[in-house]
Design an enzyme around this catalytic site. Structure first.
Site, PDB file in Angstrom:
ATOM      1  N   CYS A 178       0.126   1.586   7.372  1.00  0.00           N
ATOM      2  CA  CYS A 178      -0.493   1.921   6.075  1.00  0.00           C
ATOM      3  C   CYS A 178      -1.810   2.670   6.277  1.00  0.00           C
ATOM      4  O   CYS A 178      -2.124   3.590   5.520  1.00  0.00           O
ATOM      5  CB  CYS A 178      -0.693   0.660   5.250  1.00  0.00           C
ATOM      6  SG  CYS A 178       0.876  -0.004   4.629  1.00  0.00           S
TER       7      CYS A 178
ATOM      8  N   GLU B  15       0.832  -1.207   0.000  1.00  0.00           N
ATOM      9  CA  GLU B  15       0.000   0.000   0.000  1.00  0.00           C
ATOM     10  C   GLU B  15       0.869   1.260   0.000  1.00  0.00           C
ATOM     11  O   GLU B  15       0.615   2.216  -0.728  1.00  0.00           O
ATOM     12  CB  GLU B  15      -0.901   0.041   1.236  1.00  0.00           C
ATOM     13  CG  GLU B  15      -1.851  -1.134   1.365  1.00  0.00           C
ATOM     14  CD  GLU B  15      -1.274  -2.324   2.126  1.00  0.00           C
ATOM     15  OE1 GLU B  15      -0.083  -2.631   1.949  1.00  0.00           O
ATOM     16  OE2 GLU B  15      -2.015  -2.934   2.907  1.00  0.00           O
TER      17      GLU B  15
HETATM   18  N1  THU Z   1       2.398  -6.389   4.148  1.00  0.00           N
HETATM   19  C1  THU Z   1       1.912  -5.512   3.219  1.00  0.00           C
HETATM   20  O1  THU Z   1       2.482  -5.367   2.128  1.00  0.00           O
HETATM   21  N2  THU Z   1       0.807  -4.785   3.543  1.00  0.00           N
HETATM   22  C2  THU Z   1       0.160  -4.849   4.735  1.00  0.00           C
HETATM   23  O2  THU Z   1      -0.667  -4.004   5.044  1.00  0.00           O
HETATM   24  C3  THU Z   1       0.463  -5.971   5.632  1.00  0.00           C
HETATM   25  C4  THU Z   1       1.796  -6.612   5.444  1.00  0.00           C
HETATM   26  C5  THU Z   1       3.621  -7.133   3.834  1.00  0.00           C
HETATM   27  C6  THU Z   1       4.809  -6.749   4.675  1.00  0.00           C
HETATM   28  C7  THU Z   1       5.662  -7.984   4.574  1.00  0.00           C
HETATM   29  O3  THU Z   1       6.452  -7.891   3.402  1.00  0.00           O
HETATM   30  C8  THU Z   1       4.658  -9.111   4.410  1.00  0.00           C
HETATM   31  O4  THU Z   1       3.436  -8.516   4.050  1.00  0.00           O
HETATM   32  C9  THU Z   1       4.451  -9.930   5.668  1.00  0.00           C
HETATM   33  O5  THU Z   1       4.144  -9.125   6.752  1.00  0.00           O
END
Ligand code: THU
Length: 137
Positions: A93, A55
């Site tokens: 986020c 995000e």
């Molecule tokens: N992650 C995201 O990209 N967005 C979120 O809102 C939750 C978590 C990613 C971070 C990390 O690379 C992986 O998911 C595991 O936490």
């Protein structure tokens, strides 16, 4: 643009995820007021903390290209070798959304794909959020 279409772009962005440490892939597609869509994926790092969520990748791309007003974001996650899963945005986020988006109208589309998604407002996911308005005198 329909929410299902935005979710399809999030699924495509998820394919670009660089997540060798968690093996959890996230994709996001952010619709600006101009009509432009900015996509993002999570980008991890061997030092762990420099990793960024899908995000925020999308928001940073958009703002650095001059877009500051947004209508909606579609988000989808899930393990590398599994089916797409619903991935609610992390707290950081949500706070970044609070900086640029109206809590009552910005739509956060969550689900597993175009046929299985629903919309939440930012106010639903971040009640009583602290934003730029709190610093205005
Ligand atoms: N992650 C995201 O990209 N967005 C979120 O809102 C939750 C978590 C990613 C971070 C990390 O690379 C992986 O998911 C595991 O936490």
């Amino acid at each position: 643009m329909k929410y299902g279409e935005l979710m399809k772009l999030a699924l495509e962005a998820r394919e670009k995820s660089y997540s060798p440490y968690s093996n959890y892939r996230v994709g996001a597609a952010l619709l600006g007021e101009s009509g432009t869509v900015f996509t993002g994926c999570n980008v991890e790092n061997a030092a762990y903390s420099p990793g960024i969520c899908a995000e925020r990748t999308a928001f940073v791309k958009a703002v650095s290209e001059g877009e500051r007003n947004f209508r909606a974001i579609a988000i989808v996650g899930g393990p590398k070798d599994g089916m797409p899963e619903t991935a609610p945005p992390c707290g950081v986020c949500r706070q970044v959304m609070m900086e640029f988006c109206s809590p009552d109208t910005f739509a956060i589309i969550l689900g597993t794909g175009p046929e299985d998604c629903r919309s939440y407002t930012l106010a639903e996911l971040l009640p009583k959020g602290f934003g730029p308005g709190n610093l205005k005198k």
